[in-house]
Design an enzyme around this catalytic site. Structure first.
Site, short mmCIF file in Angstrom:
data_model
loop_
_atom_site.label_atom_id
_atom_site.label_comp_id
_atom_site.label_asym_id
_atom_site.label_seq_id
_atom_site.Cartn_x
_atom_site.Cartn_y
_atom_site.Cartn_z
N GLY A 14 -4.36 11.11 -1.78
CA GLY A 14 -3.44 11.46 -0.69
C GLY A 14 -2.04 11.67 -1.25
N LEU A 15 -1.18 12.17 -0.38
CA LEU A 15 0.20 12.45 -0.78
C LEU A 15 0.93 11.18 -1.22
CD1 LEU A 15 1.31 14.75 2.20
CD2 LEU A 15 0.84 15.48 -0.15
N SER A 16 1.98 11.34 -1.97
CA SER A 16 2.84 10.20 -2.31
C SER A 16 3.38 9.63 -0.99
CB SER A 16 3.99 10.69 -3.19
OG SER A 16 4.88 9.63 -3.43
N ALA A 18 1.59 8.19 1.28
CA ALA A 18 0.58 8.19 2.35
C ALA A 18 0.02 6.78 2.60
CB ALA A 18 -0.55 9.16 2.02
N GLY A 19 0.00 5.94 1.55
CA GLY A 19 -0.48 4.57 1.75
C GLY A 19 -1.57 4.12 0.79
N LYS A 20 -1.79 4.86 -0.29
CA LYS A 20 -2.88 4.54 -1.22
C LYS A 20 -2.69 3.15 -1.84
CE LYS A 20 -1.87 8.16 -3.73
NZ LYS A 20 -0.73 8.61 -2.90
N THR A 21 -1.51 2.90 -2.38
CA THR A 21 -1.26 1.61 -3.04
C THR A 21 -1.35 0.47 -2.03
OG1 THR A 21 0.15 2.69 -4.65
CG2 THR A 21 0.42 0.32 -4.43
N SER A 88 -4.20 12.67 -7.05
CA SER A 88 -5.34 13.56 -7.37
C SER A 88 -5.43 14.74 -6.40
CB SER A 88 -6.65 12.79 -7.43
OG SER A 88 -6.80 11.83 -6.39
P1 ADP Z 1 1.23 5.75 -1.91
O1 ADP Z 1 0.60 4.70 -2.78
O2 ADP Z 1 0.20 6.63 -1.24
O3 ADP Z 1 2.30 6.53 -2.60
P2 ADP Z 1 2.50 3.52 -0.60
O4 ADP Z 1 1.34 2.61 -0.35
O5 ADP Z 1 3.37 3.25 -1.78
O6 ADP Z 1 1.94 5.03 -0.69
O7 ADP Z 1 3.43 3.61 0.70
C1 ADP Z 1 2.91 3.73 2.01
C2 ADP Z 1 3.92 3.23 3.04
O8 ADP Z 1 3.39 3.45 4.34
C3 ADP Z 1 4.21 1.74 2.93
O9 ADP Z 1 5.58 1.53 3.18
C4 ADP Z 1 3.35 1.13 4.07
O10 ADP Z 1 3.87 -0.07 4.59
C5 ADP Z 1 3.40 2.23 5.12
N1 ADP Z 1 2.23 2.24 6.05
C6 ADP Z 1 2.29 2.25 7.40
N2 ADP Z 1 1.07 2.24 7.96
C7 ADP Z 1 0.19 2.22 6.94
C8 ADP Z 1 -1.24 2.19 6.88
N3 ADP Z 1 -2.02 2.21 7.97
N4 ADP Z 1 -1.82 2.17 5.66
C9 ADP Z 1 -1.05 2.18 4.53
N5 ADP Z 1 0.29 2.20 4.52
C10 ADP Z 1 0.93 2.23 5.72
#
Ligand code: ADP
Length: 195
Positions: A14-16, A18-21, A88
């Site tokens: 998913g996009l940066s 998006a919530g992957k980490t 990815s």
């Molecule tokens: P990525 O790893 O995709 O770059 P991050 O996990 O670093 O994204 O950041 C995602 C952000 O979105 C965090 O601040 C998180 O708290 C917020 N968020 C809100 N709702 C959700 C959800 N349902 N799942 C994951 N993250 C969420």
């Protein structure tokens, strides 16, 4: 430790922002607390060691994924559950990963670009918009969403617990995760009772 544990790659794309980490971290903690052997392969972390020196051209991004996939495979064949958290963006290389891994679950971590940009958890969108970073996915580089992911988390509409719960339920459904939790009357609780 779980004797019955089977190796699996859970591939978060998913996009940066998006919530992957975030989701992989919740899933990791839940699995560890249940005695599973888990490793997280996070793109941001690996770009400082395993894939250091690679850039963001399509060729380098593909090489980044191949190296991560190689490590994931080593772990999976030793019965570890591997949570891969990388943008990815290219469908073809993700398809290659699926083809090469017997145990593979793809999780599409979805949120509209505007939301990811508002979150801007790492301050990277701001830099990309200002032209300080080139080839930034979603801004001046493509993202190809999965066509048939096993799980889709719509993180702009779900809580973090709901998104993580979807992943755990799919793992449970496919036989990779068996939550050992008991309610007060001793009956088994399922992941769906918790998330
Ligand atoms: P990525 O790893 O995709 O770059 P991050 O996990 O670093 O994204 O950041 C995602 C952000 O979105 C965090 O601040 C998180 O708290 C917020 N968020 C809100 N709702 C959700 C959800 N349902 N799942 C994951 N993250 C969420």
């Amino acid at each position: 430790m779980r004797l019955e544990q089977k190796g699996l790659t859970v591939w978060f794309t998913g996009l940066s922002g998006a919530g992957k980490t975030t989701i992989s971290c919740v899933v990791e903690n839940e699995l560890r607390s249940q005695g599973y052997k888990v490793e997280v392969l996070d793109g941001d972390v690996l770009r400082q060691c395993l894939t250091k020196g690679l850039g963001f051209s399509k060729e380098d991004r593909d090489e980044n994924i191949r190296r991560i996939g190689y490590v994931a495979n080593l772990l999976v064949r030793n019965d570890v559950i591997v949570l891969v958290s990388v943008i990815s963006p290219y469908r073809q290389i993700r398809t290659e990963m699926r083809r090469d891994m017997a145990d593979f679950v793809e999780v599409y971590v979805n949120a509209p670009l505007e939301i990811c940009e508002q979150r801007d958890t790492k301050g990277l969108y701001k830099k990309a918009r200002a032209g300080e970073i080139k080839n930034f996915t979603g801004i001046d580089d493509p993202y190809e969403p999965p066509l048939f992911p096993e799980v889709t988390c719509n993180t702009h509409q779900e809580t973090i617990a709901e998104s993580a719960g979807k992943v755990l339920r799919k793992m449970e459904e496919l036989g990779y995760y068996l939550p050992l939790m008991y309610s007060q009357n001793g009956s088994n609780l399922q992941a769906s009772d918790i998330f």
